[in-house]
Design an enzyme around this catalytic site. Structure first.
Site, short mmCIF file in Angstrom:
data_model
loop_
_atom_site.label_atom_id
_atom_site.label_comp_id
_atom_site.label_asym_id
_atom_site.label_seq_id
_atom_site.Cartn_x
_atom_site.Cartn_y
_atom_site.Cartn_z
N CYS A 55 40.81 36.38 45.13
CA CYS A 55 40.32 37.34 44.12
C CYS A 55 41.31 37.46 42.97
O CYS A 55 42.46 37.89 43.17
CB CYS A 55 40.08 38.70 44.78
SG CYS A 55 39.64 39.97 43.58
N CYS B 207 42.62 41.07 42.45
CA CYS B 207 43.64 41.41 43.45
C CYS B 207 44.99 40.87 42.99
O CYS B 207 46.01 41.56 43.07
CB CYS B 207 43.30 40.81 44.80
SG CYS B 207 42.12 41.75 45.79
N ASP C 100 41.25 43.30 28.76
CA ASP C 100 40.26 42.26 29.05
C ASP C 100 40.60 41.02 28.21
O ASP C 100 40.93 41.12 27.03
CB ASP C 100 38.85 42.77 28.71
CG ASP C 100 37.76 41.89 29.30
OD1 ASP C 100 37.05 42.36 30.20
OD2 ASP C 100 37.64 40.72 28.86
N HIS D 193 41.21 45.85 47.47
CA HIS D 193 39.97 45.17 47.11
C HIS D 193 38.75 45.98 47.53
O HIS D 193 38.57 46.27 48.72
CB HIS D 193 39.90 43.79 47.75
CG HIS D 193 38.69 43.00 47.29
ND1 HIS D 193 38.71 42.23 46.15
CD2 HIS D 193 37.44 42.92 47.80
CE1 HIS D 193 37.51 41.70 45.98
NE2 HIS D 193 36.72 42.09 46.96
N ASN E 110 29.97 47.23 36.19
CA ASN E 110 28.87 46.39 36.63
C ASN E 110 28.94 46.22 38.14
O ASN E 110 30.03 46.01 38.69
CB ASN E 110 28.96 45.03 35.94
CG ASN E 110 28.71 45.13 34.44
OD1 ASN E 110 27.82 45.85 34.01
ND2 ASN E 110 29.51 44.43 33.65
N HIS F 24 35.42 42.26 42.13
CA HIS F 24 36.43 43.27 42.48
C HIS F 24 36.18 44.43 41.54
O HIS F 24 36.17 44.25 40.31
CB HIS F 24 37.83 42.67 42.29
CG HIS F 24 38.97 43.61 42.57
ND1 HIS F 24 39.99 43.29 43.47
CD2 HIS F 24 39.29 44.82 42.09
CE1 HIS F 24 40.87 44.27 43.51
NE2 HIS F 24 40.46 45.22 42.67
N HIS G 33 35.90 47.06 38.89
CA HIS G 33 36.66 47.31 37.66
C HIS G 33 35.81 48.18 36.74
O HIS G 33 34.59 48.04 36.69
CB HIS G 33 37.05 46.00 36.97
CG HIS G 33 35.93 45.03 36.77
ND1 HIS G 33 35.43 44.25 37.80
CD2 HIS G 33 35.19 44.73 35.67
CE1 HIS G 33 34.44 43.50 37.32
NE2 HIS G 33 34.26 43.79 36.05
N HIS H 125 35.23 49.02 32.84
CA HIS H 125 35.49 48.62 31.45
C HIS H 125 35.68 49.90 30.64
O HIS H 125 34.79 50.76 30.63
CB HIS H 125 34.30 47.86 30.87
CG HIS H 125 33.98 46.56 31.55
ND1 HIS H 125 34.32 45.34 31.01
CD2 HIS H 125 33.34 46.29 32.71
CE1 HIS H 125 33.90 44.36 31.81
NE2 HIS H 125 33.29 44.92 32.85
P1 AMP Z 1 32.05 41.84 34.78
O1 AMP Z 1 30.90 41.12 34.17
O2 AMP Z 1 31.88 43.32 34.74
O3 AMP Z 1 32.41 41.30 36.15
O4 AMP Z 1 33.25 41.56 33.79
C1 AMP Z 1 34.38 40.82 34.10
C2 AMP Z 1 35.35 40.98 32.94
O5 AMP Z 1 36.61 40.50 33.35
C3 AMP Z 1 34.95 40.20 31.68
O6 AMP Z 1 34.90 41.12 30.57
C4 AMP Z 1 36.06 39.18 31.53
O7 AMP Z 1 36.37 38.92 30.18
C5 AMP Z 1 37.21 39.83 32.28
N1 AMP Z 1 38.18 38.94 32.88
C6 AMP Z 1 37.93 37.93 33.75
N2 AMP Z 1 39.07 37.34 34.14
C7 AMP Z 1 40.08 37.99 33.51
C8 AMP Z 1 41.49 37.86 33.49
N3 AMP Z 1 42.11 36.94 34.22
N4 AMP Z 1 42.21 38.70 32.72
C9 AMP Z 1 41.59 39.65 31.97
N5 AMP Z 1 40.26 39.84 31.96
C10 AMP Z 1 39.51 39.02 32.71
#
Ligand code: AMP
Length: 115
Positions: free
Chosen positions: A5, A8, A31, A47, A86, A97, A99, A101
């Site tokens: 992950c 994580c 992001d 997680h 989401n 995982h 999160h 926004h």
């Molecule tokens: P979601 O569609 O809610 O799962 O959004 C995942 C978010 O994580 C997206 O806005 C990506 O741009 C962001 N994201 C994915 N990998 C990384 C990373 N390594 N560092 C920072 N943001 C990330």
């Protein structure tokens, strides 16, 4: 920690990121593909797949505190901001995982949906 992950790994500093807040239970980092001038992800260190995956009250409270700290440090507490999580396929959750926004720094429009 779940070994495969990415969040994580970021939340536990196995991979470093652009952190804007951290405490014992959660961290917040920028992001990598920002949708607004402020686009920060608030992530628990443990997680959980989604917001309804048995997240302890203490962790939910820590996530709320992190939002408070982030919007103040980003200077968007007065101008306004949006918090989105989401969960699952219909929401197009990409990273499995939990999160949050945290978006702000410009007028975000009236629509909650991209399409
Ligand atoms: P979601 O569609 O809610 O799962 O959004 C995942 C978010 O994580 C997206 O806005 C990506 O741009 C962001 N994201 C994915 N990998 C990384 C990373 N390594 N560092 C920072 N943001 C990330």
């Amino acid at each position: 920690m779940k070994d495969d992950c990415i969040f994580c790994k970021i939340a536990n500093h196995v991979i470093e990121s652009d952190y804007v807040y951290e405490d014992d239970l959660v961290c917040a980092f920028r992001d990598m593909n920002p949708a607004a001038p402020t686009h920060v992800l608030v992530v628990p260190k443990e997680h959980y797949a989604t917001i309804v995956d048995g997240v302890p009250q203490e962790t939910l409270a820590a996530m709320a505190k992190a939002i408070d700290e982030v919007v103040k440090s980003e200077g968007i507490d007065e101008s306004g901001f949006r918090v989105i999580t989401n969960a699952g396929p219909d929401a197009d959750q990409v990273v499995k995982h939990l999160h949050l926004h945290v978006l702000g720094g410009r007028f975000l429009g009236e629509s909650l949906l991209a399409e």
